[in-house]
Design a protein around this motif. Structure first.
Motif, short mmCIF file in Angstrom:
data_model
loop_
_atom_site.label_atom_id
_atom_site.label_comp_id
_atom_site.label_asym_id
_atom_site.label_seq_id
_atom_site.Cartn_x
_atom_site.Cartn_y
_atom_site.Cartn_z
N ILE A 246 -13.07 107.55 43.22
CA ILE A 246 -11.83 108.13 42.70
C ILE A 246 -11.98 108.46 41.22
CG2 ILE A 246 -9.41 107.64 42.16
CD1 ILE A 246 -9.37 106.00 44.83
N VAL B 242 -13.15 111.35 53.08
CA VAL B 242 -12.98 110.71 51.77
C VAL B 242 -12.66 111.74 50.68
CG1 VAL B 242 -14.07 109.33 49.96
CG2 VAL B 242 -14.32 108.66 52.36
N LEU C 214 -14.40 102.83 46.48
CA LEU C 214 -13.36 103.84 46.31
C LEU C 214 -12.97 103.99 44.85
CD1 LEU C 214 -10.95 103.36 49.35
CD2 LEU C 214 -12.53 105.24 48.91
N PHE D 17 -9.12 113.40 51.39
CA PHE D 17 -7.96 112.56 51.09
C PHE D 17 -7.80 112.35 49.58
CE2 PHE D 17 -7.38 110.06 55.35
CZ PHE D 17 -6.96 111.24 55.96
N ILE D 18 -8.90 112.08 48.89
CA ILE D 18 -8.79 111.82 47.45
C ILE D 18 -8.32 113.07 46.70
CG2 ILE D 18 -10.09 111.26 45.34
CD1 ILE D 18 -11.82 109.40 47.01
N LYS E 231 -4.56 103.49 46.46
CA LYS E 231 -5.57 103.40 45.39
C LYS E 231 -5.36 104.47 44.33
CE LYS E 231 -7.75 99.95 47.25
NZ LYS E 231 -7.58 98.58 46.65
N VAL E 232 -4.95 105.66 44.74
CA VAL E 232 -4.74 106.75 43.79
C VAL E 232 -3.37 106.64 43.12
CG1 VAL E 232 -4.61 109.27 43.57
CG2 VAL E 232 -6.31 108.25 45.08
N ILE F 255 -5.98 105.24 50.65
CA ILE F 255 -6.22 106.22 49.59
C ILE F 255 -4.96 106.45 48.76
CG2 ILE F 255 -6.83 108.61 49.08
CD1 ILE F 255 -9.19 106.89 49.93
#
Length: 312
Positions: free
Chosen positions: A305, A189, A301, A192-193, A258-259, A255
């Motif tokens: 994030i 997590v 997430l 990746f973020i 979402k980002v 990810i």
């Protein structure tokens, strides 16, 4: 008001546990040596009259004044980056450190909670993993400094349960994520973020078909808290984690979306002994403490994030 001792108090899970118990009628003594912990995780507690912090290496003998109702041993490097960087310290904290904390708990007739891990199952041959499964662990592989240390800690804890009738409980923690994780700690997590936030390629090991499940920190805290305070659970070993399973390949896409990142995916060789599947059977937690994760991956997430955006 209960009195609680928490080791690893400046770590990801440990610091959240300090908050959880302080919010629930407790006085907390936190211990950490900052080998991987961060003062920023507990700095907000320094004015709390019910919180005391001691900088201490629990691998060395030490004394504490007073008695405790609960002793929670959560000190240990938990990410691959950390435990491979500190292999000796990892082995010691789940051997010497565990014995030191068990002695403290036994002397004050405390309830003892050992932070164990899904890693004790190794590269599992059954799926999902149940508590009765003995695991498939390479005792001489590079990950053994963590896997076998936790297995030894479990054995030591159960000896005190059988020999001294000490009330012990062992949560086996599966992949957990949320605020206060370290950006580059090697777990999927934060990796990746952190990569997605700067539009770097997301690093996928192997072909990405290996699976993981992801439990949000607030849900995990509820499980640990309930396992710690509910009576009649002496000697219980309990999986705590999410049963929503994702292929790493698919999770990378989640990810990136979402980002809102421009990142692509980069494939590297699979590390030695990396488990192909990892997902808990939580039937015992559901039946004994009425626990299961409630936070959706989307919400968890988003919070995570947002946290990483603020610290990066």
């Amino acid at each position: 008001m209960r009195k609680v001792l928490i080791t690893g108090a400046a770590g990801f899970i440990g610091s959240h546990l300090c908050d959880k118990f302080l919010d629930n009628d407790s006085k907390v003594v936190g211990i950490d040596n900052f080998i991987t912990g961060d003062w920023g995780n507990i700095s907000h507690l320094q004015e709390n009259k019910n919180f005391q912090f001691i900088e201490q290496d629990v691998n060395n003998s030490f004394e504490l004044s007073g008695k405790f109702d609960l002793v929670l041993h959560f000190a240990c490097p938990a990410s691959p980056v950390d435990y491979l960087k500190h292999p000796i310290e990892t082995l010691k904290v789940d051997s010497l450190g565990t014995f030191n904390l068990l002695e403290i708990a036994n002397e004050s007739n405390s309830r003892f909670i050992l932070a164990s891990t899904s890693e004790i199952y190794g590269d599992p041959l059954i799926h999902p993993q149940i508590e009765e499964y003995w695991g498939n662990v390479n005792s001489v592989g590079i990950r053994s400094v963590y896997d076998e240390a936790k297995r030894f800690s479990e054995a030591a804890t159960m000896v005190f349960y059988r020999e001294y009738d000490l009330d012990v409980r062992i949560p086996r923690i599966f992949n957990t994520y949320g605020p206060r994780m370290q950006l580059g700690d090697g777990r999927v997590v934060p990796n990746f973020i952190s990569q997605a936030l700067v539009n770097e390629d997301l690093t996928i090991y192997g072909d990405g078909s290996q699976t993981r499940s992801f439990c949000y920190i607030e849900d995990l805290l509820e499980g640990i808290f309930d396992l710690s305070v509910i009576k009649g659970l002496d000697g219980e070993v309990m999986n705590l984690g999410s049963q929503e399973e994702y292929r790493i390949l698919d999770f990378a896409d989640v990810i990136i979306e979402k980002v809102e990142s421009k990142s692509k995916k980069k494939f590297l060789p699979l590390p030695e002994d990396d488990p192909k599947q990892r997902c808990p059977d939580i039937s015992k937690a559901q039946s004994l403490i009425g626990w299961e994760p409630k936070t959706s991956l989307e919400l968890g997430l988003k919070k995570t994030i947002d946290y990483f955006k603020n610290i990066s």
